[in-house]
Design a protein around this motif. Sequence first.
Motif, PDB file in Angstrom:
ATOM      1  N   PHE A  94      54.756  14.326   1.767  1.00 28.01           N
ATOM      2  CA  PHE A  94      56.041  15.042   2.490  1.00 28.01           C
ATOM      3  C   PHE A  94      56.073  15.442   3.748  1.00 28.01           C
ATOM      4  CE2 PHE A  94      54.202  16.692  -1.919  1.00 28.01           C
ATOM      5  CZ  PHE A  94      55.262  15.950  -2.681  1.00 28.01           C
ATOM      6  N   ALA A  95      57.007  15.617   4.397  1.00 25.37           N
ATOM      7  CA  ALA A  95      57.442  15.973   5.900  1.00 25.37           C
ATOM      8  C   ALA A  95      56.491  15.251   6.693  1.00 25.37           C
ATOM      9  CB  ALA A  95      56.961  17.569   5.915  1.00 25.37           C
ATOM     10  N   VAL A  96      56.317  14.141   6.620  1.00 28.82           N
ATOM     11  CA  VAL A  96      55.780  13.094   7.337  1.00 28.82           C
ATOM     12  C   VAL A  96      56.454  12.855   8.801  1.00 28.82           C
ATOM     13  CG1 VAL A  96      54.257  12.249   5.616  1.00 28.82           C
ATOM     14  CG2 VAL A  96      56.402  10.822   6.288  1.00 28.82           C
ATOM     15  N   ASN A  97      55.837  12.129   9.831  1.00 28.01           N
ATOM     16  CA  ASN A  97      56.558  11.764  10.823  1.00 28.01           C
ATOM     17  C   ASN A  97      57.564  10.761  10.664  1.00 28.01           C
ATOM     18  OD1 ASN A  97      54.901  13.451  12.337  1.00 28.01           O
ATOM     19  ND2 ASN A  97      53.396  11.730  13.092  1.00 28.01           N
ATOM     20  N   GLU A  98      58.396  10.421  11.526  1.00 28.64           N
ATOM     21  CA  GLU A  98      59.594   9.666  11.379  1.00 28.64           C
ATOM     22  C   GLU A  98      58.854   8.351  11.455  1.00 28.64           C
ATOM     23  OE1 GLU A  98      63.717   8.468  13.457  1.00 28.64           O
ATOM     24  OE2 GLU A  98      63.071  10.428  13.458  1.00 28.64           O
ATOM     25  N   GLY A  99      59.307   7.374  10.362  1.00 30.38           N
ATOM     26  CA  GLY A  99      58.871   5.973  10.505  1.00 30.38           C
ATOM     27  C   GLY A  99      57.636   5.675   9.917  1.00 30.38           C
ATOM     28  N   VAL A 100      57.211   6.517   8.818  1.00 30.19           N
ATOM     29  CA  VAL A 100      55.985   6.584   8.236  1.00 30.19           C
ATOM     30  C   VAL A 100      56.437   6.069   6.933  1.00 30.19           C
ATOM     31  CG1 VAL A 100      54.068   7.538   6.868  1.00 30.19           C
ATOM     32  CG2 VAL A 100      54.481   8.127   9.379  1.00 30.19           C
ATOM     33  N   GLU A 101      56.026   4.634   6.527  1.00 30.30           N
ATOM     34  CA  GLU A 101      56.393   4.100   5.143  1.00 30.30           C
ATOM     35  C   GLU A 101      55.566   4.558   4.085  1.00 30.30           C
ATOM     36  OE1 GLU A 101      56.869  -0.205   5.208  1.00 30.30           O
ATOM     37  OE2 GLU A 101      58.727  -0.036   6.345  1.00 30.30           O
ATOM     38  N   ILE A 102      56.168   5.143   3.001  1.00 31.64           N
ATOM     39  CA  ILE A 102      55.315   5.770   1.650  1.00 31.64           C
ATOM     40  C   ILE A 102      55.565   4.817   0.606  1.00 31.64           C
ATOM     41  CG2 ILE A 102      55.170   7.590   0.293  1.00 31.64           C
ATOM     42  CD1 ILE A 102      56.487   9.387   2.434  1.00 31.64           C
ATOM     43  N   TYR A 103      54.335   4.380   0.135  1.00 34.07           N
ATOM     44  CA  TYR A 103      54.267   3.567  -1.023  1.00 34.07           C
ATOM     45  C   TYR A 103      53.365   4.454  -2.208  1.00 34.07           C
ATOM     46  CZ  TYR A 103      55.440  -0.260   1.923  1.00 34.07           C
ATOM     47  OH  TYR A 103      56.014  -0.970   2.707  1.00 34.07           O
ATOM     48  N   LEU A 104      53.750   4.238  -3.480  1.00 33.15           N
ATOM     49  CA  LEU A 104      53.066   4.901  -4.666  1.00 33.15           C
ATOM     50  C   LEU A 104      52.564   3.718  -5.500  1.00 33.15           C
ATOM     51  CD1 LEU A 104      56.031   7.405  -5.600  1.00 33.15           C
ATOM     52  CD2 LEU A 104      54.368   7.786  -3.880  1.00 33.15           C
ATOM     53  N   ASP A 105      51.263   4.125  -5.737  1.00 29.92           N
ATOM     54  CA  ASP A 105      50.512   3.046  -6.563  1.00 29.92           C
ATOM     55  C   ASP A 105      50.512   3.371  -8.005  1.00 29.92           C
ATOM     56  OD1 ASP A 105      48.150   1.084  -6.494  1.00 29.92           O
ATOM     57  OD2 ASP A 105      47.456   2.352  -7.688  1.00 29.92           O
ATOM     58  N   GLU A 106      50.692   2.406  -8.684  1.00 31.04           N
ATOM     59  CA  GLU A 106      50.830   2.303 -10.237  1.00 31.04           C
ATOM     60  C   GLU A 106      49.635   3.134 -10.841  1.00 31.04           C
ATOM     61  OE1 GLU A 106      52.984   0.671 -12.174  1.00 31.04           O
ATOM     62  OE2 GLU A 106      54.271  -0.075 -10.350  1.00 31.04           O
ATOM     63  N   SER A 107      48.510   3.272 -10.385  1.00 29.78           N
ATOM     64  CA  SER A 107      47.513   4.178 -10.759  1.00 29.78           C
ATOM     65  C   SER A 107      47.886   5.489 -11.151  1.00 29.78           C
ATOM     66  CB  SER A 107      46.459   4.135  -9.741  1.00 29.78           C
ATOM     67  OG  SER A 107      46.585   4.752  -8.631  1.00 29.78           O
ATOM     68  N   LEU A 108      49.036   6.026 -10.515  1.00 32.68           N
ATOM     69  CA  LEU A 108      49.514   7.259 -10.496  1.00 32.68           C
ATOM     70  C   LEU A 108      50.417   7.501 -11.729  1.00 32.68           C
ATOM     71  CD1 LEU A 108      50.899   8.229  -7.194  1.00 32.68           C
ATOM     72  CD2 LEU A 108      48.980   9.063  -8.290  1.00 32.68           C
ATOM     73  N   LYS A 109      50.956   6.487 -12.624  1.00 30.15           N
ATOM     74  CA  LYS A 109      51.972   6.424 -13.635  1.00 30.15           C
ATOM     75  C   LYS A 109      51.179   6.784 -15.018  1.00 30.15           C
ATOM     76  CE  LYS A 109      55.531   3.571 -11.779  1.00 30.15           C
ATOM     77  NZ  LYS A 109      56.239   1.990 -12.089  1.00 30.15           N
ATOM     78  N   GLN A 110      50.092   6.816 -15.074  1.00 34.11           N
ATOM     79  CA  GLN A 110      49.288   7.248 -16.156  1.00 34.11           C
ATOM     80  C   GLN A 110      49.213   8.547 -16.566  1.00 34.11           C
ATOM     81  OE1 GLN A 110      44.836   6.646 -15.907  1.00 34.11           O
ATOM     82  NE2 GLN A 110      45.219   6.462 -13.859  1.00 34.11           N
ATOM     83  N   TYR A 111      49.737   9.597 -15.509  1.00 33.45           N
ATOM     84  CA  TYR A 111      49.820  11.107 -15.722  1.00 33.45           C
ATOM     85  C   TYR A 111      51.467  11.344 -15.561  1.00 33.45           C
ATOM     86  CZ  TYR A 111      44.912  10.335 -14.794  1.00 33.45           C
ATOM     87  OH  TYR A 111      43.501   9.798 -15.103  1.00 33.45           O
ATOM     88  N   ASP A 112      51.424  12.797 -16.362  1.00 33.58           N
ATOM     89  CA  ASP A 112      52.663  13.134 -16.367  1.00 33.58           C
ATOM     90  C   ASP A 112      52.956  14.183 -14.904  1.00 33.58           C
ATOM     91  OD1 ASP A 112      51.026  14.580 -17.566  1.00 33.58           O
ATOM     92  OD2 ASP A 112      52.116  15.910 -18.714  1.00 33.58           O
ATOM     93  N   ILE A 113      51.564  14.913 -14.843  1.00 34.98           N
ATOM     94  CA  ILE A 113      51.912  15.827 -13.495  1.00 34.98           C
ATOM     95  C   ILE A 113      50.355  15.242 -12.561  1.00 34.98           C
ATOM     96  CG2 ILE A 113      51.080  18.067 -12.775  1.00 34.98           C
ATOM     97  CD1 ILE A 113      53.809  17.980 -14.534  1.00 34.98           C
ATOM     98  N   VAL A 114      50.557  15.302 -11.457  1.00 34.89           N
ATOM     99  CA  VAL A 114      49.836  14.860 -10.203  1.00 34.89           C
ATOM    100  C   VAL A 114      49.790  16.166  -9.207  1.00 34.89           C
ATOM    101  CG1 VAL A 114      49.774  12.533 -10.838  1.00 34.89           C
ATOM    102  CG2 VAL A 114      51.210  13.304  -9.197  1.00 34.89           C
ATOM    103  N   TYR A 115      48.786  15.972  -8.168  1.00 36.19           N
ATOM    104  CA  TYR A 115      48.668  17.206  -7.498  1.00 36.19           C
ATOM    105  C   TYR A 115      48.537  16.370  -6.039  1.00 36.19           C
ATOM    106  CZ  TYR A 115      48.104  19.968 -11.040  1.00 36.19           C
ATOM    107  OH  TYR A 115      48.203  20.942 -12.420  1.00 36.19           O
TER     108      TYR A 115
END
Length: 156
Positions: free
Chosen positions: A101-122
């Motif tokens: 969240f609120a990263v510098n302009e131009g930073v690309e963000i990817y989400l890894d599939e490892s997160l999908k096993q959870y409903d809530i993450v931190y």
Amino acid sequence: MSFENVQAKLKGTELENQIIICKESSATVELAAKALNTEADRIAKTLSFLIEEKPVLIVVSGCSKIDNKKYKEIFHIKAKMIAFEEVEKYIGHAPGGVCPFAVNEGVEIYLDESLKQYDIVYPAAGSSNSAVRTTIAQLEKFTNYKQWVNVCKKAE
């Protein structure tokens, strides 16, 4: 300042009241899990890389590690993490508080599939003692992520 940037970015959204300030450090997966009273794998660890001098974040589950072969298949380059002392300059957050969240302009963000096993993450919230309680759908909605990737393996 980074924490305040995250607060400002999430103000007025459904995540505004999901920001958690911890009394103790949440700078590592283990510390965050303890501070948030959750399992380590639910900590959304945000890793910082350089791809030909372009900063990239990959958000992964807490107990996952980058699989170099999978990383190279996706990004066509060997994984090169940003040096500790340069993370804040490239990303906008210091180590221990790096988040999508609120990263510098131009930073690309990817989400890894490892997160999908959870409903809530931190994920962190820009400081070494904060986090955001978020669903995967909210993570997608508020991170301006580029795409889902599969670049991890479970830590041994």
